[in-house]
Design a protein around this motif. Structure first.
Motif, PDB file in Angstrom:
ATOM      1  N   ASP A 109      74.571  77.514  71.599  1.00 13.54           N
ATOM      2  CA  ASP A 109      74.940  76.996  70.274  1.00 13.54           C
ATOM      3  C   ASP A 109      74.083  77.559  69.153  1.00 13.54           C
ATOM      4  O   ASP A 109      74.387  77.341  67.973  1.00 13.54           O
ATOM      5  CB  ASP A 109      74.820  75.459  70.259  1.00 13.54           C
ATOM      6  N   PHE A 110      72.996  78.274  69.502  1.00 10.24           N
ATOM      7  CA  PHE A 110      72.060  78.742  68.490  1.00 10.24           C
ATOM      8  C   PHE A 110      71.676  80.196  68.771  1.00 10.24           C
ATOM      9  O   PHE A 110      71.926  80.700  69.867  1.00 10.24           O
ATOM     10  CB  PHE A 110      70.804  77.857  68.491  1.00 10.24           C
ATOM     11  N   PRO A 111      71.079  80.887  67.795  1.00 10.28           N
ATOM     12  CA  PRO A 111      70.687  82.293  67.988  1.00 10.28           C
ATOM     13  C   PRO A 111      69.766  82.468  69.193  1.00 10.28           C
ATOM     14  O   PRO A 111      68.752  81.778  69.315  1.00 10.28           O
ATOM     15  CB  PRO A 111      69.965  82.641  66.678  1.00 10.28           C
ATOM     16  N   GLN A 112      70.118  83.400  70.079  1.00  6.11           N
ATOM     17  CA  GLN A 112      69.384  83.564  71.334  1.00  6.11           C
ATOM     18  C   GLN A 112      67.951  84.034  71.123  1.00  6.11           C
ATOM     19  O   GLN A 112      67.066  83.703  71.905  1.00  6.11           O
ATOM     20  CB  GLN A 112      70.123  84.560  72.237  1.00  6.11           C
ATOM     21  N   ASN A 113      67.725  84.800  70.074  1.00 11.98           N
ATOM     22  CA  ASN A 113      66.404  85.418  69.901  1.00 11.98           C
ATOM     23  C   ASN A 113      65.313  84.422  69.512  1.00 11.98           C
ATOM     24  O   ASN A 113      64.124  84.754  69.569  1.00 11.98           O
ATOM     25  CB  ASN A 113      66.464  86.536  68.852  1.00 11.98           C
ATOM     26  N   LYS A 114      65.692  83.194  69.119  1.00  9.23           N
ATOM     27  CA  LYS A 114      64.653  82.228  68.728  1.00  9.23           C
ATOM     28  C   LYS A 114      64.870  80.833  69.309  1.00  9.23           C
ATOM     29  O   LYS A 114      64.249  79.867  68.870  1.00  9.23           O
ATOM     30  CB  LYS A 114      64.556  82.141  67.201  1.00  9.23           C
ATOM     31  N   THR A 115      65.729  80.735  70.316  1.00 10.87           N
ATOM     32  CA  THR A 115      66.034  79.433  70.912  1.00 10.87           C
ATOM     33  C   THR A 115      65.394  79.323  72.293  1.00 10.87           C
ATOM     34  O   THR A 115      65.501  80.231  73.117  1.00 10.87           O
ATOM     35  CB  THR A 115      67.558  79.220  71.018  1.00 10.87           C
TER      36      THR A 115
END
Length: 225
Positions: A58-64
């Protein structure tokens, strides 16, 4: 320097103001369904943490980051303690932080179908107590503060709404639970997830009668496994 938000709507303007002042932003997604506030500020967040693996999408992979369950220290302590259940069966009813009037009314009507020797501890919520004919072993409380975890640990069965913090604590404490979520809300997704994991019995309130609920309670109490 750092703003941490768990997705409440009041966090939205605070995060925008903080970003303008160069604060670092961390948001946590507690429930399965992303909150509107978290969706709106996800681009501003430096890090995003989630409870469930499926929320990573549900959220950007690079910062989740998946961090898993956040459980209060008191619940952790009670989960570790070895509490022997009393011989007399007892159930605890929780309507969520603010209580649940419709659930309270259903419980009152269900009492007549329950064994007379069953102790029922019912947390109604503030100003939501229900008038009733005095029944032996039935106790109402506005709130449980000092002995909340004590009663939780000693209950044979919990009946609860589907607030995620409560469900996580019950799961950590391995407590049998009947989950009756607030309908047409994010709680339904919570209840479905825990039901699929065999961590609770999911019942729709609109499909319940006092007799049906009592039958479910009695069946669970008579089936320890």
């Amino acid at each position: 320097q750092v703003i941490v938000s768990a997705g409440g709507f009041v966090a939205f303007p605070v995060i925008w103001a903080g970003k303008l002042l160069s604060a670092k932003i961390i948001i946590h997604q507690l429930d399965l369904k992303p909150t509107l506030s978290n969706k709106l500020v996800q681009r501003l967040a430096d890090k995003i943490t989630v409870t469930f693996e499926k929320s990573l999408a549900d959220f950007p992979q690079n910062k989740t980051i998946l961090v898993g369950s956040l459980v209060r220290a008191e619940a952790e302590a009670k989960a570790s303690a070895n509490h022997a259940l009393t011989e007399q069966k007892n159930i605890l009813i929780l309507g969520g932080g603010a209580g649940a009037l419709s659930l309270n009314q259903l419980i009152i009507r269900t009492l007549d179908f329950l064994p007379s020797d069953l102790t029922v501890n019912h947390v109604t919520g503030k100003n939501k107590k229900i008038e009733h004919q005095l029944k032996q072993n039935y106790h109402q409380f506005d709130l449980l503060i000092g002995d909340y975890y004590e009663k939780l640990a000693k209950a044979d069965l919990i009946i609860t709404r589907a607030g995620l913090s409560t469900l996580l604590e019950l799961s950590r404490m391995a407590k049998p639970a009947i989950i009756i979520p607030l309908e047409k809300s994010h709680q339904e997704k919570n209840a479905l997830y825990f039901s699929e994991k065999n961590a609770g019995l999911y019942l729709k309130q609109s499909a319940l009668t006092p007799k049906i609920l009592a039958d479910k309670i009695n069946a669970l109490l008579n089936n320890p496994s």
